[in-house]
Design a protein around this motif. Sequence first.
Motif, PDB file in Angstrom:
ATOM      1  N   PHE A  13       0.210  -0.926  -9.270  1.00 49.43           N
ATOM      2  CA  PHE A  13       0.699  -2.122  -8.582  1.00 49.43           C
ATOM      3  C   PHE A  13      -0.468  -2.928  -8.019  1.00 49.43           C
ATOM      4  CE2 PHE A  13       1.739  -4.315  -4.663  1.00 49.43           C
ATOM      5  CZ  PHE A  13       2.856  -5.059  -5.005  1.00 49.43           C
ATOM      6  N   ARG A  14      -1.398  -2.239  -7.374  1.00 52.31           N
ATOM      7  CA  ARG A  14      -2.544  -2.922  -6.769  1.00 52.31           C
ATOM      8  C   ARG A  14      -3.334  -3.684  -7.830  1.00 52.31           C
ATOM      9  NH1 ARG A  14      -5.387  -2.142  -2.027  1.00 52.31           N
ATOM     10  NH2 ARG A  14      -4.109  -0.311  -1.533  1.00 52.31           N
ATOM     11  N   GLY A  66       0.852  -1.185   0.000  1.00 52.47           N
ATOM     12  CA  GLY A  66       0.000   0.000   0.000  1.00 52.47           C
ATOM     13  C   GLY A  66       0.886   1.233   0.000  1.00 52.47           C
ATOM     14  N   ALA A  67       0.400   2.300  -0.573  1.00 49.23           N
ATOM     15  CA  ALA A  67       1.136   3.556  -0.496  1.00 49.23           C
ATOM     16  C   ALA A  67       1.346   3.917   0.965  1.00 49.23           C
ATOM     17  CB  ALA A  67       0.370   4.664  -1.213  1.00 49.23           C
ATOM     18  N   ALA A  68       2.450   4.589   1.270  1.00 48.93           N
ATOM     19  CA  ALA A  68       2.777   4.883   2.661  1.00 48.93           C
ATOM     20  C   ALA A  68       1.629   5.575   3.388  1.00 48.93           C
ATOM     21  CB  ALA A  68       4.041   5.750   2.718  1.00 48.93           C
ATOM     22  N   GLU A  69       0.931   6.441   2.683  1.00 55.47           N
ATOM     23  CA  GLU A  69      -0.171   7.191   3.286  1.00 55.47           C
ATOM     24  C   GLU A  69      -1.387   6.303   3.547  1.00 55.47           C
ATOM     25  OE1 GLU A  69      -2.567  11.404   2.414  1.00 55.47           O
ATOM     26  OE2 GLU A  69      -1.298  10.503   0.875  1.00 55.47           O
ATOM     27  N   GLU A  70      -1.482   5.200   2.835  1.00 54.21           N
ATOM     28  CA  GLU A  70      -2.625   4.298   3.000  1.00 54.21           C
ATOM     29  C   GLU A  70      -2.485   3.377   4.208  1.00 54.21           C
ATOM     30  OE1 GLU A  70      -4.011   3.679  -1.666  1.00 54.21           O
ATOM     31  OE2 GLU A  70      -2.451   2.376  -0.813  1.00 54.21           O
ATOM     32  N   ASP A  82      -8.632   6.591  -2.952  1.00 59.98           N
ATOM     33  CA  ASP A  82      -8.933   6.909  -4.347  1.00 59.98           C
ATOM     34  C   ASP A  82      -7.878   7.803  -4.980  1.00 59.98           C
ATOM     35  OD1 ASP A  82     -11.219   5.416  -4.160  1.00 59.98           O
ATOM     36  OD2 ASP A  82     -12.565   7.132  -3.871  1.00 59.98           O
ATOM     37  N   VAL A  83      -7.264   8.669  -4.184  1.00 60.67           N
ATOM     38  CA  VAL A  83      -6.309   9.626  -4.726  1.00 60.67           C
ATOM     39  C   VAL A  83      -5.088   8.935  -5.336  1.00 60.67           C
ATOM     40  CG1 VAL A  83      -5.030   9.948  -2.559  1.00 60.67           C
ATOM     41  CG2 VAL A  83      -5.168  11.830  -4.217  1.00 60.67           C
ATOM     42  N   TYR A  84      -4.825   7.694  -4.936  1.00 64.85           N
ATOM     43  CA  TYR A  84      -3.672   6.961  -5.469  1.00 64.85           C
ATOM     44  C   TYR A  84      -4.042   6.055  -6.644  1.00 64.85           C
ATOM     45  CZ  TYR A  84      -0.632   8.525  -1.723  1.00 64.85           C
ATOM     46  OH  TYR A  84       0.122   9.300  -0.890  1.00 64.85           O
ATOM     47  N   ASP A  85      -5.287   6.092  -7.060  1.00 63.62           N
ATOM     48  CA  ASP A  85      -5.731   5.156  -8.092  1.00 63.62           C
ATOM     49  C   ASP A  85      -4.970   5.335  -9.403  1.00 63.62           C
ATOM     50  OD1 ASP A  85      -7.666   3.059  -8.920  1.00 63.62           O
ATOM     51  OD2 ASP A  85      -8.302   4.614 -10.339  1.00 63.62           O
TER      52      ASP A  85
END
Length: 291
Positions: A207-208, A90-94, A197-200
């Motif tokens: 990657f996801r 997951g992104a660090a912020e997630e 959603d912001v990382y979509d």
Amino acid sequence: MSKTWLITGTSSGFGRALTEQLLARGDRVIGTVRRLAAMDDLKARYGDLLTVMSLDVTDTDRVREVVAAAFGDEGRIDVVVNNAGYGLAGAAEELTDQQIRHQIDTNLVGSIQVIRAVLPFLRRQGGGRVIQLASMGGQIAIPSLSIYHATKWAVEGFVESVAQEVAAFGIELTIVEPGMARTNFGAGSLVMAEAMDVYDATPSGDFRRAFAAGAVPNNGDPVKMANAMIDSVYANPAPRRLALGSDAFAMIRAALVDRLSALDAQKAIAVSTDVEDGEPLPAAGGIPQAA
């Protein structure tokens, strides 16, 4: 000549593959798992060749108890395989604070404490081998695996230092850096953070989706990789690192070449910051200051 092995995390993945192969060849294995029942089939097949002990490597007191009991029962353990661990994506912020802490406690602190626990016994018996499972992710980094990479890069630094500390006692350490392998990493031991959603539309979202679709190349054979780990124990001297898988070799090599090129390009800057000949030392006596 048969050997006695202590392996953490033997219920699946590389730990299971190693255990199966070692038992088949007549070696003794003390395998640790969180659920004892996960090893019932191997225990029924191999009997006294296999000892199963319950262990969660995040419990440091229990790590010390299990290690002491294993060496006490066996007298000598030739090889310790520090294998227990999992992946967090997951992104660090997630990621949640709890997820971050558990990843670090398992992959990094757990690995450190296992090694610390076995060193006195290996030292007293006159030596031995420690195999530390890292990953190609201990030399490279890709989006969505920041905390996983943090643990693998960190444990490699720990092992590099400890190897120098204990070489005089006949203790050798090898860092294993597998690439993607057909284990349960994706199916069971990769924890995905809740998506934002912001990382979509970013590399993290890519990657996801790729992982969910099974589109990540995965050609590593865990049995062949386990064989290579076993063979490394008979190499003299022990290899400090063991990259496994064509993806690991290619990606680690590319990362190292890029890193070396970038370092070489900064040589003039680096050497320009030395004290000039005849220049007095700084007031702190020239002791390096933490960044």
